[in-house]
Design a protein around this motif. Structure first.
Motif, PDB file in Angstrom:
ATOM      1  N   ILE A  34      34.544  38.882  39.226  1.00 31.74           N
ATOM      2  CA  ILE A  34      34.503  38.791  40.592  1.00 31.74           C
ATOM      3  C   ILE A  34      33.181  39.110  41.079  1.00 31.74           C
ATOM      4  CG2 ILE A  34      35.358  39.351  42.830  1.00 31.74           C
ATOM      5  CD1 ILE A  34      37.858  40.209  41.452  1.00 31.74           C
ATOM      6  N   THR A  35      32.477  38.131  41.798  1.00 29.91           N
ATOM      7  CA  THR A  35      31.139  38.389  42.026  1.00 29.91           C
ATOM      8  C   THR A  35      30.894  38.534  43.510  1.00 29.91           C
ATOM      9  OG1 THR A  35      30.242  36.812  40.370  1.00 29.91           O
ATOM     10  CG2 THR A  35      28.591  37.302  41.997  1.00 29.91           C
ATOM     11  N   PHE A  36      30.024  39.519  43.726  1.00 22.39           N
ATOM     12  CA  PHE A  36      29.951  39.880  45.314  1.00 22.39           C
ATOM     13  C   PHE A  36      28.659  39.595  45.768  1.00 22.39           C
ATOM     14  CE2 PHE A  36      33.351  42.378  43.635  1.00 22.39           C
ATOM     15  CZ  PHE A  36      34.251  42.770  44.486  1.00 22.39           C
ATOM     16  N   ASN A  37      28.512  39.716  47.312  1.00 23.99           N
ATOM     17  CA  ASN A  37      27.313  39.352  47.906  1.00 23.99           C
ATOM     18  C   ASN A  37      26.199  40.348  47.979  1.00 23.99           C
ATOM     19  OD1 ASN A  37      28.705  41.164  49.586  1.00 23.99           O
ATOM     20  ND2 ASN A  37      28.105  40.163  51.596  1.00 23.99           N
ATOM     21  N   GLU A  38      26.462  41.430  47.153  1.00 23.97           N
ATOM     22  CA  GLU A  38      25.452  42.437  47.088  1.00 23.97           C
ATOM     23  C   GLU A  38      25.721  43.238  45.756  1.00 23.97           C
ATOM     24  OE1 GLU A  38      25.347  45.558  49.887  1.00 23.97           O
ATOM     25  OE2 GLU A  38      27.454  44.769  50.707  1.00 23.97           O
ATOM     26  N   PRO A  39      24.629  44.029  45.443  1.00 24.70           N
ATOM     27  CA  PRO A  39      24.780  45.003  44.332  1.00 24.70           C
ATOM     28  C   PRO A  39      26.067  45.966  44.569  1.00 24.70           C
ATOM     29  CG  PRO A  39      22.712  44.760  44.509  1.00 24.70           C
ATOM     30  CD  PRO A  39      23.100  43.928  45.772  1.00 24.70           C
ATOM     31  N   ILE A  40      26.644  46.312  43.528  1.00 24.67           N
ATOM     32  CA  ILE A  40      28.085  47.099  43.767  1.00 24.67           C
ATOM     33  C   ILE A  40      27.952  48.373  42.822  1.00 24.67           C
ATOM     34  CG2 ILE A  40      29.581  45.427  44.997  1.00 24.67           C
ATOM     35  CD1 ILE A  40      30.862  45.238  41.947  1.00 24.67           C
ATOM     36  N   LYS A  41      28.868  49.307  43.196  1.00 23.98           N
ATOM     37  CA  LYS A  41      29.159  50.485  42.285  1.00 23.98           C
ATOM     38  C   LYS A  41      30.647  50.904  42.384  1.00 23.98           C
ATOM     39  CE  LYS A  41      27.780  54.105  45.879  1.00 23.98           C
ATOM     40  NZ  LYS A  41      26.636  55.108  46.322  1.00 23.98           N
ATOM     41  N   ALA A  42      30.985  51.855  41.647  1.00 25.85           N
ATOM     42  CA  ALA A  42      32.290  52.315  41.466  1.00 25.85           C
ATOM     43  C   ALA A  42      32.785  53.194  42.803  1.00 25.85           C
ATOM     44  CB  ALA A  42      32.496  53.232  40.393  1.00 25.85           C
ATOM     45  N   GLY A  43      33.892  52.898  43.217  1.00 32.47           N
ATOM     46  CA  GLY A  43      34.635  53.795  44.341  1.00 32.47           C
ATOM     47  C   GLY A  43      35.664  54.437  43.741  1.00 32.47           C
ATOM     48  N   SER A  44      36.785  54.049  44.167  1.00 37.93           N
ATOM     49  CA  SER A  44      38.122  54.706  43.518  1.00 37.93           C
ATOM     50  C   SER A  44      38.467  53.945  42.245  1.00 37.93           C
ATOM     51  CB  SER A  44      39.136  54.636  44.458  1.00 37.93           C
ATOM     52  OG  SER A  44      39.618  53.180  44.665  1.00 37.93           O
ATOM     53  N   MET A  45      37.966  52.697  42.291  1.00 39.21           N
ATOM     54  CA  MET A  45      38.192  51.989  41.034  1.00 39.21           C
ATOM     55  C   MET A  45      39.582  51.411  40.933  1.00 39.21           C
ATOM     56  SD  MET A  45      35.325  50.879  39.661  1.00 39.21           S
ATOM     57  CE  MET A  45      35.557  50.407  38.027  1.00 39.21           C
ATOM     58  N   TRP A  46      40.380  51.422  41.878  1.00 43.99           N
ATOM     59  CA  TRP A  46      41.741  51.085  41.759  1.00 43.99           C
ATOM     60  C   TRP A  46      41.956  49.628  41.920  1.00 43.99           C
ATOM     61  CZ3 TRP A  46      45.829  52.500  46.355  1.00 43.99           C
ATOM     62  CH2 TRP A  46      47.217  52.077  45.702  1.00 43.99           C
ATOM     63  N   VAL A  47      41.879  49.068  40.739  1.00 39.26           N
ATOM     64  CA  VAL A  47      41.819  47.710  40.764  1.00 39.26           C
ATOM     65  C   VAL A  47      43.109  47.282  39.945  1.00 39.26           C
ATOM     66  CG1 VAL A  47      40.868  45.395  39.956  1.00 39.26           C
ATOM     67  CG2 VAL A  47      39.496  47.295  40.712  1.00 39.26           C
ATOM     68  N   GLU A  48      43.957  46.436  40.105  1.00 37.10           N
ATOM     69  CA  GLU A  48      45.067  46.111  39.600  1.00 37.10           C
ATOM     70  C   GLU A  48      45.294  44.536  39.212  1.00 37.10           C
ATOM     71  OE1 GLU A  48      48.866  48.586  40.440  1.00 37.10           O
ATOM     72  OE2 GLU A  48      47.895  47.866  42.373  1.00 37.10           O
ATOM     73  N   LEU A  49      46.172  44.279  38.064  1.00 35.62           N
ATOM     74  CA  LEU A  49      46.461  42.884  37.800  1.00 35.62           C
ATOM     75  C   LEU A  49      47.973  42.785  37.290  1.00 35.62           C
ATOM     76  CD1 LEU A  49      45.624  40.061  36.721  1.00 35.62           C
ATOM     77  CD2 LEU A  49      45.238  40.770  34.417  1.00 35.62           C
ATOM     78  N   LYS A  50      48.550  42.221  38.218  1.00 38.92           N
ATOM     79  CA  LYS A  50      49.994  41.838  38.519  1.00 38.92           C
ATOM     80  C   LYS A  50      50.616  40.608  38.043  1.00 38.92           C
ATOM     81  CE  LYS A  50      51.250  46.061  41.212  1.00 38.92           C
ATOM     82  NZ  LYS A  50      52.348  46.792  40.267  1.00 38.92           N
ATOM     83  N   GLY A  51      51.683  40.524  37.245  1.00 39.42           N
ATOM     84  CA  GLY A  51      52.383  39.443  37.122  1.00 39.42           C
ATOM     85  C   GLY A  51      53.290  39.221  38.026  1.00 39.42           C
ATOM     86  N   SER A  52      53.825  38.063  38.180  1.00 44.56           N
ATOM     87  CA  SER A  52      54.801  37.529  39.334  1.00 44.56           C
ATOM     88  C   SER A  52      56.046  38.174  39.009  1.00 44.56           C
ATOM     89  CB  SER A  52      54.843  35.816  39.314  1.00 44.56           C
ATOM     90  OG  SER A  52      55.271  35.191  38.011  1.00 44.56           O
ATOM     91  N   LYS A  91      52.081  33.376  36.910  1.00 44.91           N
ATOM     92  CA  LYS A  91      51.198  33.689  38.112  1.00 44.91           C
ATOM     93  C   LYS A  91      50.763  35.023  37.959  1.00 44.91           C
ATOM     94  CE  LYS A  91      50.414  33.208  43.096  1.00 44.91           C
ATOM     95  NZ  LYS A  91      50.981  32.694  44.434  1.00 44.91           N
ATOM     96  N   TYR A  92      49.602  35.390  37.894  1.00 46.53           N
ATOM     97  CA  TYR A  92      48.820  36.630  38.098  1.00 46.53           C
ATOM     98  C   TYR A  92      48.056  36.906  39.291  1.00 46.53           C
ATOM     99  CZ  TYR A  92      50.487  37.391  33.359  1.00 46.53           C
ATOM    100  OH  TYR A  92      51.064  37.560  32.291  1.00 46.53           O
ATOM    101  N   THR A  93      48.146  38.087  39.929  1.00 49.58           N
ATOM    102  CA  THR A  93      47.123  38.172  40.976  1.00 49.58           C
ATOM    103  C   THR A  93      46.405  39.614  40.723  1.00 49.58           C
ATOM    104  OG1 THR A  93      49.029  37.786  42.709  1.00 49.58           O
ATOM    105  CG2 THR A  93      47.347  39.234  43.427  1.00 49.58           C
ATOM    106  N   VAL A  94      44.947  39.485  41.018  1.00 51.79           N
ATOM    107  CA  VAL A  94      44.051  40.461  40.865  1.00 51.79           C
ATOM    108  C   VAL A  94      44.104  41.287  42.343  1.00 51.79           C
ATOM    109  CG1 VAL A  94      41.692  41.216  40.707  1.00 51.79           C
ATOM    110  CG2 VAL A  94      42.679  39.538  39.297  1.00 51.79           C
ATOM    111  N   ILE A  95      44.305  42.573  42.350  1.00 49.09           N
ATOM    112  CA  ILE A  95      44.441  43.184  43.523  1.00 49.09           C
ATOM    113  C   ILE A  95      43.390  44.233  43.676  1.00 49.09           C
ATOM    114  CG2 ILE A  95      45.905  44.856  45.170  1.00 49.09           C
ATOM    115  CD1 ILE A  95      48.216  43.894  43.508  1.00 49.09           C
ATOM    116  N   LEU A  96      42.175  44.150  44.699  1.00 48.77           N
ATOM    117  CA  LEU A  96      41.227  45.303  44.726  1.00 48.77           C
ATOM    118  C   LEU A  96      41.664  46.066  45.988  1.00 48.77           C
ATOM    119  CD1 LEU A  96      38.177  42.807  44.456  1.00 48.77           C
ATOM    120  CD2 LEU A  96      39.422  43.860  42.681  1.00 48.77           C
ATOM    121  N   HIS A  97      41.991  47.222  45.747  1.00 47.87           N
ATOM    122  CA  HIS A  97      42.287  47.888  46.978  1.00 47.87           C
ATOM    123  C   HIS A  97      41.321  48.668  47.271  1.00 47.87           C
ATOM    124  CE1 HIS A  97      46.675  48.386  45.908  1.00 47.87           C
ATOM    125  NE2 HIS A  97      46.178  48.336  44.530  1.00 47.87           N
TER     126      HIS A  97
END
Length: 370
Positions: free
Chosen positions: A293-311, A340-346
């Motif tokens: 996932i590419t963002f419009n500016e440089p990023i750094k770690a926050g909580s890093m609560w990122v999930e990959l869930k199946g249907s 179907k998989y969903t990437v969740i950026l909290h």
């Protein structure tokens, strides 16, 4: 027979004395053996007397380091054709004549703006190398004043490479006084946000700092926290450092008071995903696909609560890597086929470099059979 010569000799070899000795005081130290005690002077009888005949002698000389203002008082017995202010460089003399028109018993002050460089000021009883004519008489020199002129410039300016509108950033700059003239009064360095590298009156002031004083040849380096306007559009801008914006200091040049930073990218308040691989809604995605996932500016770690869930409700173990403005999501096991998989950026799982958190975001795709 006398021609009065005022010489300003670049890189000369005259035996210099301190210019302060030329000021009317009890510590006069004129060079030469001429009578300085009996001359009639409005400054207490201490004028330097040239005498009434040629001798080829250097009566007074003083070394000065330009730029600055040279002032002195002259008086002559008769009206002379002129006195001469000269310059000499590289062993080849170039003489420049300035009419000075001395009149009987009248003191007059003269002022010359002197360019940068090392010079010698001298009061001579010696003819210049061109014909002036023959004029008998005598003259007096008094109260020589050398007033060095400072010159302020901005040597460098640094800032973050990116920022968000409305945020606070730190700007660091270095200001230098280029010449040997102490600045004893305070002056202001102002910072402006500009669309280009040149200052104009419509540039927005975003902060300032004060320098209380600055000695000749010295620098002042400092950081200031400035606030970017919250209403500006995204894009590339420049921060200008403008020394002595209020013109508190009389300078040799006003043309070198502004320096521009390199470009700073102003982005939205929160980092936004601008590209996803696989793209949102993609089908027949490889089961071992690495997700970016590419963002419009440089990023750094926050909580890093990122999930990959199946249907089917399952959560896939993943690990996350941040590099510049890209978040990479890897999974060690193959994903299920035709699922179907969903990437969740909290919210707040990542931040931009000024700590603005990402908003809650999802991206989905469906795997193929292999």
């Amino acid at each position: 027979m006398l021609v009065l010569l005022l010489a300003l000799i670049l890189c000369g070899t005259a035996s210099a004395v301190t210019l302060s000795q030329a000021l009317d005081s009890t510590n006069l130290g004129f060079s030469g053996g001429w009578d300085v005690s009996t001359a009639t002077s409005v400054y207490g009888g201490s004028s330097l007397y040239s005498g009434s005949s040629w001798s080829g002698n250097n009566l007074y000389s003083g070394e000065i380091s330009g730029p600055g203002v040279l002032k002195f008082w002259l008086k002559g017995e008769i009206t002379f054709e002129d006195c001469i202010l000269t310059s000499e460089s590289g062993g080849i003399s170039t003489w420049t004549s300035y009419p000075i028109k001395l009149s009987t018993s009248t003191w007059k002050q003269y002022t010359f703006n002197i360019e940068s460089g090392k010079h010698y000021f001298s009061w001579d009883n010696y003819p210049p190398p061109h014909t002036l004519g023959t004029f008998p008489g005598e003259g007096y020199l008094d109260r020589v004043q050398w007033i060095p002129t400072p010159d302020l410039t901005v040597q460098s300016i640094t800032k973050p490479s990116t920022a968000t509108s409305g945020s606070k950033i730190q700007v660091t700059d270095t200001v230098k006084n280029l010449y040997n003239a102490n600045i004893t009064k305070s002056f202001v360095v102002r910072y402006y946000l500009s669309n280009d590298t040149t200052f104009s009156t419509d540039d927005r002031m975003i902060g300032e700092r004060t320098v209380n004083a600055l000695k000749g040849w010295s620098t002042s380096s400092s950081s200031a926290t400035v606030t970017l306007p919250s209403t500006i559009k995204t894009g590339n801008y420049y921060i200008l450092s403008y020394v002595d914006r209020l013109n508190n200091v009389a300078e040799y040049s006003e043309s070198n008071n502004v320096k521009s930073s390199s470009a700073i990218a102003i982005t939205d308040i929160a980092p936004k995903a601008v590209k996803t691989d696989p793209y949102n809604g993609a089908v027949n995605v490889a089961r071992n696909k690495v997700i970016t996932i590419t963002f419009n500016e440089p990023i750094k770690a926050g909580s890093m609560w990122v999930e990959l869930k199946g249907s089917d409700g399952s959560t896939v173990p993943i690990y996350r890597i941040i590099n510049g403005n890209t978040l990479t999501i890897k999974h060690s096991a193959l994903l299920k086929p035709k699922t179907k998989y969903t990437v969740i950026l909290h919210s707040g799982c990542i931040k931009d470099l000024t700590n603005n958190p990402v908003a809650f975001t999802t991206r989905s795709f469906t795997t193929g059979s292999t």
